[in-house]
Design a protein around this motif. Structure first.
Motif, PDB file in Angstrom:
ATOM      1  N   VAL A   5      -9.576  12.342 -11.633  1.00  0.00           N
ATOM      2  CA  VAL A   5      -9.401  11.041 -12.289  1.00  0.00           C
ATOM      3  C   VAL A   5      -8.089  10.390 -11.849  1.00  0.00           C
ATOM      4  O   VAL A   5      -8.050   9.192 -11.559  1.00  0.00           O
ATOM      5  CB  VAL A   5      -9.492  11.191 -13.821  1.00  0.00           C
ATOM      6  N   ASP A   6      -7.007  11.160 -11.794  1.00  0.00           N
ATOM      7  CA  ASP A   6      -5.718  10.620 -11.340  1.00  0.00           C
ATOM      8  C   ASP A   6      -5.806  10.102  -9.904  1.00  0.00           C
ATOM      9  O   ASP A   6      -5.309   9.024  -9.574  1.00  0.00           O
ATOM     10  CB  ASP A   6      -4.615  11.674 -11.422  1.00  0.00           C
ATOM     11  N   ARG A   7      -6.449  10.879  -9.058  1.00  0.00           N
ATOM     12  CA  ARG A   7      -6.577  10.482  -7.650  1.00  0.00           C
ATOM     13  C   ARG A   7      -7.429   9.220  -7.525  1.00  0.00           C
ATOM     14  O   ARG A   7      -7.105   8.307  -6.763  1.00  0.00           O
ATOM     15  CB  ARG A   7      -7.192  11.629  -6.839  1.00  0.00           C
ATOM     16  N   GLY A   8      -8.525   9.172  -8.286  1.00  0.00           N
ATOM     17  CA  GLY A   8      -9.370   7.985  -8.270  1.00  0.00           C
ATOM     18  C   GLY A   8      -8.630   6.753  -8.775  1.00  0.00           C
ATOM     19  O   GLY A   8      -8.775   5.658  -8.222  1.00  0.00           O
ATOM     20  N   GLY A   9      -7.830   6.918  -9.823  1.00  0.00           N
ATOM     21  CA  GLY A   9      -7.042   5.806 -10.354  1.00  0.00           C
ATOM     22  C   GLY A   9      -6.025   5.308  -9.345  1.00  0.00           C
ATOM     23  O   GLY A   9      -5.853   4.097  -9.153  1.00  0.00           O
ATOM     24  N   ALA A  10      -5.346   6.227  -8.697  1.00  0.00           N
ATOM     25  CA  ALA A  10      -4.349   5.842  -7.695  1.00  0.00           C
ATOM     26  C   ALA A  10      -5.007   5.139  -6.511  1.00  0.00           C
ATOM     27  O   ALA A  10      -4.491   4.146  -5.993  1.00  0.00           O
ATOM     28  CB  ALA A  10      -3.582   7.075  -7.216  1.00  0.00           C
ATOM     29  N   THR A  11      -6.165   5.632  -6.098  1.00  0.00           N
ATOM     30  CA  THR A  11      -6.895   5.001  -5.004  1.00  0.00           C
ATOM     31  C   THR A  11      -7.319   3.586  -5.391  1.00  0.00           C
ATOM     32  O   THR A  11      -7.216   2.652  -4.587  1.00  0.00           O
ATOM     33  CB  THR A  11      -8.135   5.841  -4.630  1.00  0.00           C
ATOM     34  N   GLY A  12      -7.780   3.423  -6.632  1.00  0.00           N
ATOM     35  CA  GLY A  12      -8.162   2.098  -7.112  1.00  0.00           C
ATOM     36  C   GLY A  12      -6.990   1.133  -7.141  1.00  0.00           C
ATOM     37  O   GLY A  12      -7.124  -0.041  -6.757  1.00  0.00           O
ATOM     38  N   VAL A  13      -5.821   1.618  -7.575  1.00  0.00           N
ATOM     39  CA  VAL A  13      -4.624   0.775  -7.593  1.00  0.00           C
ATOM     40  C   VAL A  13      -4.251   0.363  -6.174  1.00  0.00           C
ATOM     41  O   VAL A  13      -3.906  -0.795  -5.925  1.00  0.00           O
ATOM     42  CB  VAL A  13      -3.448   1.497  -8.295  1.00  0.00           C
ATOM     43  N   LYS A  14      -4.344   1.298  -5.238  1.00  0.00           N
ATOM     44  CA  LYS A  14      -4.006   0.944  -3.855  1.00  0.00           C
ATOM     45  C   LYS A  14      -4.959  -0.110  -3.312  1.00  0.00           C
ATOM     46  O   LYS A  14      -4.535  -1.044  -2.623  1.00  0.00           O
ATOM     47  CB  LYS A  14      -4.014   2.166  -2.946  1.00  0.00           C
ATOM     48  N   ARG A  15      -6.235   0.003  -3.640  1.00  0.00           N
ATOM     49  CA  ARG A  15      -7.199  -1.006  -3.173  1.00  0.00           C
ATOM     50  C   ARG A  15      -6.889  -2.383  -3.761  1.00  0.00           C
ATOM     51  O   ARG A  15      -7.062  -3.391  -3.101  1.00  0.00           O
ATOM     52  CB  ARG A  15      -8.612  -0.598  -3.562  1.00  0.00           C
ATOM     53  N   LEU A  16      -6.480  -2.393  -5.033  1.00  0.00           N
ATOM     54  CA  LEU A  16      -6.184  -3.668  -5.698  1.00  0.00           C
ATOM     55  C   LEU A  16      -4.859  -4.289  -5.276  1.00  0.00           C
ATOM     56  O   LEU A  16      -4.759  -5.497  -5.133  1.00  0.00           O
ATOM     57  CB  LEU A  16      -6.174  -3.479  -7.215  1.00  0.00           C
ATOM     58  N   THR A  17      -3.842  -3.423  -5.084  1.00  0.00           N
ATOM     59  CA  THR A  17      -2.489  -3.939  -4.848  1.00  0.00           C
ATOM     60  C   THR A  17      -2.005  -3.744  -3.414  1.00  0.00           C
ATOM     61  O   THR A  17      -1.014  -4.349  -3.014  1.00  0.00           O
ATOM     62  CB  THR A  17      -1.474  -3.248  -5.781  1.00  0.00           C
ATOM     63  N   GLY A  18      -2.638  -2.844  -2.680  1.00  0.00           N
ATOM     64  CA  GLY A  18      -2.181  -2.524  -1.331  1.00  0.00           C
ATOM     65  C   GLY A  18      -1.069  -1.485  -1.318  1.00  0.00           C
ATOM     66  O   GLY A  18      -0.566  -1.134  -0.258  1.00  0.00           O
ATOM     67  N   ARG A  19      -0.686  -0.991  -2.493  1.00  0.00           N
ATOM     68  CA  ARG A  19       0.384   0.018  -2.575  1.00  0.00           C
ATOM     69  C   ARG A  19      -0.066   1.190  -3.419  1.00  0.00           C
ATOM     70  O   ARG A  19      -0.769   1.033  -4.409  1.00  0.00           O
ATOM     71  CB  ARG A  19       1.636  -0.583  -3.203  1.00  0.00           C
TER      72      ARG A  19
END
Length: 89
Positions: free
Chosen positions: A72-86
């Motif tokens: 879940v943490d990894r998926g959340g971080a991946t989602g944030v990167k897709r949304l923000t680029g970071r």
């Protein structure tokens, strides 16, 4: 990610952690039921259960919680990167 990004991700991380805990609990109950044939996992203080069963249940529960939390943490971080680029830190 700047301070605003870190602060913005924090509530998302908390919500993901709560969701991960709930999901892990459900997964553990189903796995324990299939592995042991018993509906309820033993408590550490259950006098009628042996050391092996209590420790096996604890080890399985810990492994499932860690696996689900990491996913879940990894998926959340991946989602944030897709949304923000970071990547969140």
């Amino acid at each position: 990610m700047g301070i605003v990004g870190k602060v913005a991700y924090k509530p998302v991380g908390v919500l993901l952690g709560i969701a991960a805990g709930g999901l892990a609990g459900l997964v553990f109950k189903q796995v324990w039921k299939r592995v042991s044939g018993d509906d309820d996992a033993p408590n550490a203080t259950d006098e009628e259960r042996g050391w092996g069963e209590v420790l096996a249940a604890a080890a399985l529960q810990g492994a499932i919680f860690a696996l689900v939390k990491a996913a879940v943490d990894r998926g959340g971080a991946t989602g944030v990167k897709r949304l923000t680029g970071r990547w969140p830190t």
